[in-house]
Design a protein around this motif. Structure first.
Motif, PDB file in Angstrom:
ATOM      1  N   ALA A 314       0.833  -1.208   0.000  1.00 15.43           N
ATOM      2  CA  ALA A 314       0.000   0.000   0.000  1.00 15.43           C
ATOM      3  C   ALA A 314       0.864   1.254   0.000  1.00 15.43           C
ATOM      4  N   ILE A 315       1.929   1.251   0.789  1.00 17.86           N
ATOM      5  CA  ILE A 315       2.828   2.412   0.847  1.00 17.86           C
ATOM      6  C   ILE A 315       3.489   2.643  -0.511  1.00 17.86           C
ATOM      7  N   LEU A 316       3.965   1.574  -1.145  1.00 15.69           N
ATOM      8  CA  LEU A 316       4.604   1.706  -2.458  1.00 15.69           C
ATOM      9  C   LEU A 316       3.607   2.212  -3.504  1.00 15.69           C
ATOM     10  N   ALA A 317       2.372   1.695  -3.461  1.00 15.05           N
ATOM     11  CA  ALA A 317       1.346   2.104  -4.430  1.00 15.05           C
ATOM     12  C   ALA A 317       0.970   3.566  -4.276  1.00 15.05           C
ATOM     13  N   SER A 318       1.137   4.119  -3.077  1.00 13.40           N
ATOM     14  CA  SER A 318       0.737   5.512  -2.835  1.00 13.40           C
ATOM     15  C   SER A 318       1.595   6.508  -3.611  1.00 13.40           C
TER      16      SER A 318
END
Length: 413
Positions: A314-318
């Motif tokens: 989720a952090i990378l996708a943000s």
């Protein structure tokens, strides 16, 4: 890679399998996760980032012992919409941080006194109608979006077609879906509505073309406004109480008692710190996701480290700029159709809280408490003025708690 290897060793599975399972959990949570910022005017990429960071904070506090993923809380949608309109996003973030502090204080109260005091302070006769107010207070906003009143370039007829189509798909998936499809009704409704909007030619793609592939999320630092804080703090009561139900639910799936180990005080503390962390960056409050609990039940993925993998993804996708721009092109009527069901379902949760309690609502005491919470919360009653105005959900919660203490209990209670 070391994170994936550690998770794989903990579960006895290959790193690839663990990675794919973690990605699947994010897919299950994604529709609800981004719905909250889209409805409240926050940045979806920030919500992705704070969901990931908040989940990591929760697992740091609980020792990676509970297989849950934390993301945008539905209970705060209506209050955030109202607060952003009246106070702005920075002040709303400061108010949400104060709500997170309420979680933290409750966690310490539970650590010292157990859950009995919490149930005395917040019985179903107070919590139930407060949850109903959260769901119904902005029901007119959902209808307004559904009929196209908030979309300048979409007439009422096309808007109704989009909103009702999205709503229909969501209902079909929620009621008749099987397997993973039943866990993603919101995403299904949004995707189908978006495709229909594309075919109708009412989607504006200009923001996608202008966005970079990789970009920092639009972080917003909190500021503090007493009126916003007083408005938001009572809202934390309902999701804090729901947290207990979430822990019982996931415990029934994994056959573990998380109220004892790591302890309700630790899980609630993790939830509160996750919400405080989210507000530091401009994200919505975090809460444990029942969609992900359903996916855990279906896949038997009981390893908590999988949720850590989900958080990292989720952090990378943000940081994918075009993803946030794509989400913001979803037409208002599509979101309005989803909101009509969402706000109603929140109200039903509150109604169910009252029904399960088994208390006679027509007894004079309970009738007074429930009636005044509903009318004050939905009717627009306000107390005070200027920086210290109390209204809406906040006023309803304060009135309910006060009446619960003041009014004598009858024999039927």
């Amino acid at each position: 890679m070391s994170l994936k290897m550690g998770a794989a060793r903990a579960s006895g599975e290959s790193p690839l399998h663990t990675l794919l399972t973690g990605a699947q959990m994010l897919f299950v949570a994604f529709g609800a996760l981004v719905l909250v910022p889209l409805l409240t005017g926050l940045d979806p990429n920030v919500a992705l980032f704070t969901a990931g960071v908040g989940t990591l904070v929760f697992h740091a506090v609980t020792g990676v012992s509970v297989p849950v993923f934390l993301a945008s809380s539905f209970a705060f949608i209506a209050p955030i919409q109202s607060s952003v309109t009246n106070f702005g996003i920075p002040a709303t973030m400061g108010a949400l941080m104060a709500a997170g502090v309420v979680y933290i204080l409750l966690s310490q109260l539970i650590r010292l006194r157990g859950t009995v005091l919490l149930h005395r302070l917040l019985p179903p006769v107070v919590v139930g109608p407060v949850i109903m107010v959260i769901g119904l207070a902005l029901a007119p906003t959902a209808v307004s979006m559904a009929v196209g009143e908030t979309s300048e370039h979409i007439a009422t007829g096309p808007a109704m077609l989009l909103s009702m189509s999205s709503l229909l798909v969501t209902l079909v998936l929620a009621v008749f879906g099987r397997g993973l499809l039943r866990l993603v009704p919101i995403m299904g409704g949004i995707v189908s509505g978006y495709v229909l909007a594309m075919l109708m030619g009412v989607v504006d793609y200009s923001s996608i073309h202008q966005a970079d592939w990789f970009a920092l999320p639009d972080f917003v630092a909190p500021s503090f406004n007493w009126a916003a804080v007083l408005f938001m703090i009572p809202v934390a009561i309902a999701p804090a109480v729901e947290h207990i139900g979430d822990m019982v639910a996931i415990g029934s799936v994994t056959r573990k008692n998380y109220l004892e180990t790591p302890g309700l005080h630790r899980t609630l503390l993790g939830d509160g710190l996750a919400t405080c962390t989210a507000s530091l960056f401009g994200g919505p409050p975090n809460t444990t996701y029942s969609e992900v609990t359903g996916a855990v039940t279906l896949t038997r993925a009981f390893n908590p480290w999988i949720m850590v993998i989900t958080a990292v993804i989720a952090i990378l996708a943000s940081f994918i700029g075009k993803l946030g721009s794509l989400l913001q092109t979803i037409p208002g009527p599509v979101m309005g159709g989803i909101m009509t069901l969402l706000f109603g379902s929140i109200a039903v949760v509150g109604m169910n809280t009252l029904v399960r309690a088994g208390k006679p609502l027509t007894s004079p005491r309970n009738l007074v408490v429930v009636s005044l919470i509903l009318v004050f919360g939905i009717g627009g009653m306000q107390v005070g003025g200027g920086q210290f105005t109390l209204q809406g959900v906040g006023l309803a919660a304060v009135v309910g708690i006060a009446l619960n203490f003041i009014l004598p209990r009858g024999e039927e209670d």
